[in-house]
Design a protein around this motif. Sequence first.
Motif, short mmCIF file in Angstrom:
data_model
loop_
_atom_site.label_atom_id
_atom_site.label_comp_id
_atom_site.label_asym_id
_atom_site.label_seq_id
_atom_site.Cartn_x
_atom_site.Cartn_y
_atom_site.Cartn_z
N ARG A 70 0.81 -1.22 0.00
CA ARG A 70 0.00 0.00 0.00
C ARG A 70 0.85 1.27 0.00
N ASP A 71 2.01 1.26 0.64
CA ASP A 71 2.86 2.45 0.64
C ASP A 71 3.41 2.72 -0.76
N ARG A 72 3.84 1.67 -1.43
CA ARG A 72 4.37 1.84 -2.78
C ARG A 72 3.27 2.29 -3.75
N ILE A 73 2.08 1.72 -3.59
CA ILE A 73 0.96 2.09 -4.46
C ILE A 73 0.59 3.56 -4.25
N SER A 74 0.56 4.00 -2.99
CA SER A 74 0.20 5.40 -2.74
C SER A 74 1.27 6.35 -3.28
N GLN A 75 2.55 5.95 -3.21
CA GLN A 75 3.60 6.78 -3.79
C GLN A 75 3.46 6.88 -5.30
N MET A 76 3.16 5.74 -5.95
CA MET A 76 2.94 5.77 -7.39
C MET A 76 1.73 6.63 -7.74
N ASN A 77 0.70 6.57 -6.91
CA ASN A 77 -0.50 7.38 -7.12
C ASN A 77 -0.16 8.86 -7.03
N ARG A 78 0.62 9.24 -6.02
CA ARG A 78 1.01 10.66 -5.88
C ARG A 78 1.83 11.12 -7.08
N ASP A 79 2.80 10.30 -7.48
CA ASP A 79 3.64 10.68 -8.63
C ASP A 79 2.81 10.82 -9.90
N TRP A 80 1.87 9.91 -10.12
CA TRP A 80 1.04 9.96 -11.31
C TRP A 80 0.12 11.17 -11.30
N ASN A 81 -0.51 11.45 -10.19
CA ASN A 81 -1.49 12.53 -10.12
C ASN A 81 -0.87 13.91 -10.13
N LYS A 82 0.40 14.05 -9.77
CA LYS A 82 1.05 15.36 -9.81
C LYS A 82 1.15 15.89 -11.24
N ARG A 83 1.06 15.04 -12.20
CA ARG A 83 1.13 15.45 -13.61
C ARG A 83 -0.08 16.27 -14.03
N PHE A 84 -1.18 16.15 -13.31
CA PHE A 84 -2.43 16.75 -13.75
C PHE A 84 -2.76 18.06 -13.05
N LYS A 128 -3.70 20.93 -10.38
CA LYS A 128 -4.51 21.06 -9.18
C LYS A 128 -5.47 19.88 -8.95
N PRO A 129 -6.22 19.43 -9.97
CA PRO A 129 -7.08 18.26 -9.72
C PRO A 129 -6.28 17.02 -9.33
N GLY A 130 -5.10 16.87 -9.88
CA GLY A 130 -4.26 15.73 -9.54
C GLY A 130 -3.76 15.81 -8.11
N GLU A 131 -3.47 17.04 -7.64
CA GLU A 131 -3.05 17.20 -6.25
C GLU A 131 -4.17 16.83 -5.29
N LEU A 132 -5.39 17.20 -5.63
CA LEU A 132 -6.53 16.83 -4.79
C LEU A 132 -6.72 15.32 -4.77
N ALA A 133 -6.58 14.67 -5.91
CA ALA A 133 -6.71 13.22 -5.97
C ALA A 133 -5.58 12.53 -5.21
N ALA A 134 -4.38 13.12 -5.23
CA ALA A 134 -3.25 12.53 -4.52
C ALA A 134 -3.45 12.62 -3.01
N GLU A 135 -4.13 13.66 -2.53
CA GLU A 135 -4.39 13.79 -1.09
C GLU A 135 -5.33 12.70 -0.60
N VAL A 136 -6.26 12.28 -1.44
CA VAL A 136 -7.22 11.24 -1.06
C VAL A 136 -6.57 9.86 -1.13
N GLY A 137 -5.68 9.64 -2.07
CA GLY A 137 -5.08 8.32 -2.28
C GLY A 137 -3.91 8.05 -1.36
N THR A 138 -4.16 8.01 -0.07
CA THR A 138 -3.09 7.74 0.89
C THR A 138 -2.96 6.24 1.12
N ALA A 139 -1.88 5.87 1.77
CA ALA A 139 -1.64 4.45 2.05
C ALA A 139 -2.74 3.87 2.93
N LYS A 140 -3.26 4.68 3.83
CA LYS A 140 -4.34 4.23 4.72
C LYS A 140 -5.56 3.81 3.91
N TYR A 141 -5.97 4.63 2.96
CA TYR A 141 -7.16 4.33 2.17
C TYR A 141 -6.93 3.17 1.20
#
Length: 111
Positions: free
Chosen positions: A20-34, A36-49
Amino acid sequence: MNVIMGVAAMVIGALGFWQRDRISQMNRDWNKRFGKPGELAAEVGTAKYFGIGAMFMVLAGAATVIYSLVTGQMGGSSDRSAALMTIIIAAVGFVVLGVVFAVMLFKRRSK
């Protein structure tokens, strides 16, 4: 066939929880490309969720396996009592998982 699908869901969910930690890091890296909307999506996609989603996947796989083994039905069914049994098994599993998760959070916060 349902047993195989249930076991596969449990294995994939367990791997997702483990990574889950690796997946959330990949999610953050991917969503930063997009932007402001990507930053919001990256905040939701944490390792906990991602971990919570993985546990629900494991639970759904376990409910599928238990239902298939208890009823002996390996395919679809239009029987309402069988559907009710599946819902009850899943509900009990969700309650157990919720209690375990709440106890884990309580122990972590009380330290």
